[in-house]
Design a protein around this motif. Structure first.
Motif, short mmCIF file in Angstrom:
data_model
loop_
_atom_site.label_atom_id
_atom_site.label_comp_id
_atom_site.label_asym_id
_atom_site.label_seq_id
_atom_site.Cartn_x
_atom_site.Cartn_y
_atom_site.Cartn_z
N ARG A 20 6.10 0.02 -14.88
CA ARG A 20 4.67 -0.27 -14.69
C ARG A 20 4.40 -0.89 -13.32
O ARG A 20 3.43 -0.53 -12.65
CB ARG A 20 4.18 -1.20 -15.79
N ASN A 21 5.26 -1.83 -12.89
CA ASN A 21 5.09 -2.44 -11.58
C ASN A 21 5.24 -1.41 -10.46
O ASN A 21 4.46 -1.40 -9.50
CB ASN A 21 6.10 -3.57 -11.36
N ALA A 22 6.23 -0.54 -10.60
CA ALA A 22 6.44 0.50 -9.60
C ALA A 22 5.25 1.46 -9.57
O ALA A 22 4.78 1.84 -8.49
CB ALA A 22 7.73 1.27 -9.89
N TYR A 23 4.74 1.81 -10.73
CA TYR A 23 3.58 2.71 -10.79
C TYR A 23 2.36 2.08 -10.14
O TYR A 23 1.63 2.74 -9.39
CB TYR A 23 3.28 3.09 -12.25
N ALA A 24 2.15 0.80 -10.38
CA ALA A 24 1.01 0.10 -9.76
C ALA A 24 1.15 0.11 -8.24
O ALA A 24 0.16 0.34 -7.52
CB ALA A 24 0.93 -1.34 -10.28
N ASP A 25 2.36 -0.10 -7.74
CA ASP A 25 2.59 -0.06 -6.29
C ASP A 25 2.35 1.34 -5.74
O ASP A 25 1.75 1.49 -4.67
CB ASP A 25 4.00 -0.53 -5.96
N LYS A 56 7.84 8.92 4.95
CA LYS A 56 8.87 8.10 4.30
C LYS A 56 8.46 7.88 2.85
O LYS A 56 7.30 7.56 2.56
CB LYS A 56 9.00 6.77 5.03
N ARG A 57 9.41 8.04 1.96
CA ARG A 57 9.16 7.86 0.53
C ARG A 57 9.00 6.38 0.21
O ARG A 57 9.79 5.53 0.66
CB ARG A 57 10.34 8.45 -0.25
N ASN A 58 8.01 6.08 -0.61
CA ASN A 58 7.81 4.71 -1.08
C ASN A 58 9.00 4.35 -1.99
O ASN A 58 9.30 5.07 -2.94
CB ASN A 58 6.48 4.64 -1.87
N PRO A 59 9.71 3.24 -1.74
CA PRO A 59 10.84 2.85 -2.58
C PRO A 59 10.47 2.69 -4.06
O PRO A 59 11.32 2.84 -4.94
CB PRO A 59 11.30 1.52 -1.98
N SER A 60 9.21 2.42 -4.33
CA SER A 60 8.78 2.28 -5.74
C SER A 60 8.92 3.59 -6.51
O SER A 60 9.07 3.55 -7.73
CB SER A 60 7.34 1.79 -5.80
N THR A 61 8.91 4.72 -5.82
CA THR A 61 9.10 5.99 -6.53
C THR A 61 10.51 6.09 -7.10
O THR A 61 10.70 6.61 -8.19
CB THR A 61 8.81 7.20 -5.62
N GLN A 62 11.49 5.56 -6.38
CA GLN A 62 12.87 5.55 -6.88
C GLN A 62 13.02 4.58 -8.04
O GLN A 62 13.72 4.87 -9.01
CB GLN A 62 13.83 5.20 -5.75
N ILE A 63 12.38 3.43 -7.94
CA ILE A 63 12.41 2.46 -9.04
C ILE A 63 11.77 3.07 -10.28
O ILE A 63 12.29 2.95 -11.39
CB ILE A 63 11.71 1.15 -8.64
N PHE A 64 10.64 3.75 -10.09
CA PHE A 64 9.94 4.40 -11.20
C PHE A 64 10.84 5.44 -11.87
O PHE A 64 10.96 5.47 -13.09
CB PHE A 64 8.65 5.05 -10.69
#
Length: 109
Positions: A20-25, A56-64
């Protein structure tokens, strides 16, 4: 509920919150970001140019992605998917008196 189940449920909750945090980011900052390389003058440090180098890919996409995969895996271990429930019911058919089948059907409908 067994101790291992409690640990798995806690891990699932943690990964759900990370997802959820990664998606919000991602919603706030996007899944990709333009990347630039700044060229400076070596003598005075003045910016001479800013060159676009790509995205550049947002690191949150990898966390998600990682959290989603972990949630799926843990859910399967806990019998929270249709396939894993079916497997649990098949395993319980070996029970002589059928009590475990009744308990599983009560739990999972």
């Amino acid at each position: 509920m067994q101790f291992q189940d409690k640990t798995l449920i806690e891990a699932r909750c943690i990964n759900y919150q990370q997802m959820r945090n990664a998606y919000a980011d991602i919603m706030e900052n996007g899944s990709v970001k333009a990347a630039y390389r700044t060229v400076t003058n070596p003598t005075n440090g003045e910016i001479m140019a800013t060159n676009f180098t790509g995205y550049k890919r947002n690191p949150s996409t990898q966390i998600f992605d990682a959290a989603t995969a972990k949630i799926k895996s843990i859910s399967k271990d806990l019998g929270m998917t249709p396939q894993s429930r079916a497997e649990l019911l098949d395993l319980s058919k070996d029970d002589d008196n059928g009590d475990s089948v009744k308990k599983l059907k009560e739990l999972f409908g």
